[in-house]
Write an enzyme that holds these catalytic residues in place. Sequence first.
Site: not given
Ligand code: DX5
Ligand code: ZN
Length: 216
Positions: A142, A137, A33, A37, A175, A144, A35
Amino acid sequence: MPHLLAPSLLAADFTDLKGAVSLVDQGPAPWLHLDVMDGVFVPNISFGPAIIKAIRPLTKKVFDTHLMIVDPDRYIDAFKDAGAEVLTVHLEACTHLHRTVQAIKAAGMKAGVSLNPHTSVSLLEDILPELDLVLVMSVNPGFGGQKFIGRTYAKLDQLRDLRERTGSKTLIEVDGGVGPDNFRKLVEHGADVLVAGNSVFGAPDPLQAMAVLSGN
Ligand code: DX5
Ligand code: ZN
């Protein structure tokens, strides 16, 4: 269908991306995956197509690319060129979502649509048969490492019903805040793909964490 795991590179050590990708490459997760941003759609900036292109030769895992950016249409070709296989845009970022989805598919990628926690599943009714993936989501996008939002289970139930009613074949992905304590329940509620950032890369033994979250 057994669920798929998609470790999120966002939680990896950015000084050793090669090591992080190799770790996933050795593990049981079929997807990686990514991400993306832009600091506009979400209050954080991560990485873009150049980084994805750089890591592409390191693995054959499916590049599951989650765009948290405004005006994603401008970058569809760039992500295709970088090696993305699944390209997911946010419903909240697309004025002409149907057109965007068609453009992703025309570029030769699987098309996904993501919903923020406040966005109703019902808004997908007219587009669902076109989609390869819906990304729900379970935190606000934004960052993790945030706390999982419990309302997600009800959204998954609604989405599974809608998928059946519309004859859609879409995969359902979750996610945010996914870990050893909630992944089974998410699968029970219909999740086909689980994204896991900190629960993989923050674990003492990421390979073992991937095995657990894969259901092994
Ligand atoms: C957040 C991202 C996620 C993030 C998830 O905006 O879209 O993909 O990396 O991280 P975890 O699993 O640590 O919540
Ligand atoms: Zn993500």
